[in-house]
Scaffold this motif. Sequence first.
Motif, PDB file in Angstrom:
ATOM      1  N   LEU A 243       0.830  -1.205   0.000  1.00 55.09           N
ATOM      2  CA  LEU A 243       0.000   0.000   0.000  1.00 55.09           C
ATOM      3  C   LEU A 243       0.866   1.258   0.000  1.00 55.09           C
ATOM      4  O   LEU A 243       0.626   2.194  -0.767  1.00 55.09           O
ATOM      5  CB  LEU A 243      -0.937  -0.001   1.220  1.00 55.09           C
ATOM      6  N   MET A 244       1.896   1.262   0.839  1.00 55.17           N
ATOM      7  CA  MET A 244       2.765   2.441   0.929  1.00 55.17           C
ATOM      8  C   MET A 244       3.576   2.635  -0.352  1.00 55.17           C
ATOM      9  O   MET A 244       3.783   3.760  -0.799  1.00 55.17           O
ATOM     10  CB  MET A 244       3.674   2.330   2.153  1.00 55.17           C
ATOM     11  N   ASN A 245       4.009   1.527  -0.939  1.00 57.08           N
ATOM     12  CA  ASN A 245       4.717   1.620  -2.227  1.00 57.08           C
ATOM     13  C   ASN A 245       3.823   2.232  -3.310  1.00 57.08           C
ATOM     14  O   ASN A 245       4.279   3.027  -4.139  1.00 57.08           O
ATOM     15  CB  ASN A 245       5.204   0.236  -2.679  1.00 57.08           C
ATOM     16  N   GLU A 246       2.553   1.861  -3.261  1.00 54.58           N
ATOM     17  CA  GLU A 246       1.616   2.401  -4.245  1.00 54.58           C
ATOM     18  C   GLU A 246       1.361   3.885  -4.003  1.00 54.58           C
ATOM     19  O   GLU A 246       1.193   4.661  -4.955  1.00 54.58           O
ATOM     20  CB  GLU A 246       0.296   1.617  -4.202  1.00 54.58           C
ATOM     21  N   LEU A 247       1.312   4.293  -2.722  1.00 55.29           N
ATOM     22  CA  LEU A 247       1.149   5.715  -2.394  1.00 55.29           C
ATOM     23  C   LEU A 247       2.309   6.527  -2.981  1.00 55.29           C
ATOM     24  O   LEU A 247       2.102   7.607  -3.556  1.00 55.29           O
ATOM     25  CB  LEU A 247       1.101   5.918  -0.877  1.00 55.29           C
ATOM     26  N   VAL A 248       3.523   5.994  -2.845  1.00 54.37           N
ATOM     27  CA  VAL A 248       4.705   6.674  -3.385  1.00 54.37           C
ATOM     28  C   VAL A 248       4.622   6.753  -4.910  1.00 54.37           C
ATOM     29  O   VAL A 248       4.839   7.808  -5.514  1.00 54.37           O
ATOM     30  CB  VAL A 248       5.995   5.940  -2.944  1.00 54.37           C
ATOM     31  N   GLU A 249       4.278   5.620  -5.511  1.00 56.28           N
ATOM     32  CA  GLU A 249       4.245   5.545  -6.972  1.00 56.28           C
ATOM     33  C   GLU A 249       3.144   6.434  -7.559  1.00 56.28           C
ATOM     34  O   GLU A 249       3.353   7.154  -8.537  1.00 56.28           O
ATOM     35  CB  GLU A 249       4.015   4.086  -7.389  1.00 56.28           C
ATOM     36  N   LYS A 250       1.971   6.387  -6.927  1.00 58.93           N
ATOM     37  CA  LYS A 250       0.788   7.048  -7.490  1.00 58.93           C
ATOM     38  C   LYS A 250       0.770   8.553  -7.226  1.00 58.93           C
ATOM     39  O   LYS A 250       0.351   9.343  -8.074  1.00 58.93           O
ATOM     40  CB  LYS A 250      -0.475   6.403  -6.909  1.00 58.93           C
ATOM     41  N   PHE A 251       1.216   8.951  -6.025  1.00 59.82           N
ATOM     42  CA  PHE A 251       1.090  10.354  -5.643  1.00 59.82           C
ATOM     43  C   PHE A 251       2.447  11.076  -5.530  1.00 59.82           C
ATOM     44  O   PHE A 251       2.608  12.165  -6.054  1.00 59.82           O
ATOM     45  CB  PHE A 251       0.320  10.469  -4.325  1.00 59.82           C
ATOM     46  N   CYS A 252       3.399  10.454  -4.836  1.00 54.78           N
ATOM     47  CA  CYS A 252       4.695  11.122  -4.633  1.00 54.78           C
ATOM     48  C   CYS A 252       5.403  11.390  -5.964  1.00 54.78           C
ATOM     49  O   CYS A 252       6.008  12.439  -6.168  1.00 54.78           O
ATOM     50  CB  CYS A 252       5.570  10.276  -3.721  1.00 54.78           C
ATOM     51  N   ARG A 253       5.311  10.442  -6.888  1.00 55.02           N
ATOM     52  CA  ARG A 253       5.984  10.576  -8.188  1.00 55.02           C
ATOM     53  C   ARG A 253       5.038  11.041  -9.287  1.00 55.02           C
ATOM     54  O   ARG A 253       5.342  10.892 -10.472  1.00 55.02           O
ATOM     55  CB  ARG A 253       6.615   9.236  -8.573  1.00 55.02           C
ATOM     56  N   CYS A 254       3.909  11.586  -8.862  1.00 59.37           N
ATOM     57  CA  CYS A 254       2.906  12.057  -9.831  1.00 59.37           C
ATOM     58  C   CYS A 254       3.457  13.266 -10.603  1.00 59.37           C
ATOM     59  O   CYS A 254       4.136  14.118 -10.031  1.00 59.37           O
ATOM     60  CB  CYS A 254       1.633  12.451  -9.088  1.00 59.37           C
ATOM     61  N   HIS A 255       3.165  13.342 -11.907  1.00 59.05           N
ATOM     62  CA  HIS A 255       3.671  14.464 -12.705  1.00 59.05           C
ATOM     63  C   HIS A 255       2.891  15.747 -12.440  1.00 59.05           C
ATOM     64  O   HIS A 255       3.319  16.837 -12.807  1.00 59.05           O
ATOM     65  CB  HIS A 255       3.652  14.119 -14.201  1.00 59.05           C
ATOM     66  N   LYS A 256       1.718  15.633 -11.776  1.00 61.10           N
ATOM     67  CA  LYS A 256       0.929  16.816 -11.415  1.00 61.10           C
ATOM     68  C   LYS A 256       1.276  17.242  -9.985  1.00 61.10           C
ATOM     69  O   LYS A 256       1.404  16.397  -9.099  1.00 61.10           O
ATOM     70  CB  LYS A 256      -0.574  16.506 -11.489  1.00 61.10           C
ATOM     71  N   TRP A 257       1.365  18.543  -9.753  1.00 58.32           N
ATOM     72  CA  TRP A 257       1.697  19.030  -8.410  1.00 58.32           C
ATOM     73  C   TRP A 257       0.614  18.646  -7.393  1.00 58.32           C
ATOM     74  O   TRP A 257       0.915  18.407  -6.220  1.00 58.32           O
ATOM     75  CB  TRP A 257       1.902  20.550  -8.414  1.00 58.32           C
ATOM     76  N   SER A 258      -0.631  18.572  -7.863  1.00 54.85           N
ATOM     77  CA  SER A 258      -1.735  18.248  -6.939  1.00 54.85           C
ATOM     78  C   SER A 258      -1.580  16.835  -6.376  1.00 54.85           C
ATOM     79  O   SER A 258      -1.908  16.578  -5.211  1.00 54.85           O
ATOM     80  CB  SER A 258      -3.083  18.386  -7.650  1.00 54.85           C
ATOM     81  N   GLY A 259      -1.068  15.912  -7.199  1.00 56.21           N
ATOM     82  CA  GLY A 259      -0.827  14.546  -6.732  1.00 56.21           C
ATOM     83  C   GLY A 259       0.262  14.498  -5.680  1.00 56.21           C
ATOM     84  O   GLY A 259       0.142  13.802  -4.664  1.00 56.21           O
ATOM     85  N   ARG A 260       1.336  15.291  -5.919  1.00 59.68           N
ATOM     86  CA  ARG A 260       2.440  15.321  -4.950  1.00 59.68           C
ATOM     87  C   ARG A 260       1.992  15.992  -3.643  1.00 59.68           C
ATOM     88  O   ARG A 260       2.404  15.598  -2.554  1.00 59.68           O
ATOM     89  CB  ARG A 260       3.641  16.051  -5.561  1.00 59.68           C
ATOM     90  N   GLN A 261       1.113  16.995  -3.776  1.00 58.18           N
ATOM     91  CA  GLN A 261       0.558  17.644  -2.584  1.00 58.18           C
ATOM     92  C   GLN A 261      -0.294  16.654  -1.785  1.00 58.18           C
ATOM     93  O   GLN A 261      -0.233  16.621  -0.548  1.00 58.18           O
ATOM     94  CB  GLN A 261      -0.296  18.851  -3.003  1.00 58.18           C
TER      95      GLN A 261
END
Length: 282
Positions: A243-261
Amino acid sequence: QSMDSTLHYIHNDSDLSTNSSFSPEEERKSKVQDVVPQALLDQYLSMTDPSRAQTVDTEIAKHCAYSLPGVALTLGRQNWHCLKDTYETLASDMQWKVRRTLAFSIHELAVILGDQLTAGDLVPVFNGFLKDLDEVRIGVLKHLHDFLKLLHVDKRREYLYQLQEFLVTDNSRNWRFRAELAEQLILLLDLYSARDIYDYLRPIAFSLCADKVSSVRWISYKLVSEMVKKLYMASTPTLVVDLMNELVEKFCRCHKWSGRQTFVFICQTISEDDCLPMDQFA
């Protein structure tokens, strides 16, 4: 003496489960009870008569639906057979306000009737409300946890497949519907296993985290943090790592700033709520 034998026939639990077709005389007897004056109950049951709704009061069916849990509580579950037909008539009423009223109280009725009658008589009505208009569905959604916790585990698991459907609404601007879904999913975490949470609730939670409305997103961050806590405390530690790996992949490395936020906000919620030991968090 004949009244006593009729009451004995009605109160026999084995007869509650049969669906044999009654003659008019038996139909009349099946509405007999000894808790309130029979004339009073007959008057109440006649509220669903279409001619009465047209000539007396167009709102009469809604009033009947509103009072039904109270009538059921007064009569007791042993006399549910007196109300069953009326309830089914109201549940299929043409007016959505009538169905909406029943949808908001079906969880209360389930408590009154107990698990056996709920499984047989209320679950089919509940399933119908799930496919109804949003005005009716919201009544079911607001008390989804209250109703599902009363069902047997196997029956409860069947609804995992349908939770995804709550993401679709008649009006996409109806963000309060999705906010309510996020609130209910937090409560539902206690009813399902870690595997079920990961397989079925996780995709919905991630979808809600990316919602266009900030109010929905904020509740969803709380949902994800509670999910992390639940999976960490379960006996399958690999699920929380995935789950945490997916959080990193999906949001932390997101190309949109809103995803990283979003990733930052989820991290904030996880740390504030002590969902993980700090070494695991790091």
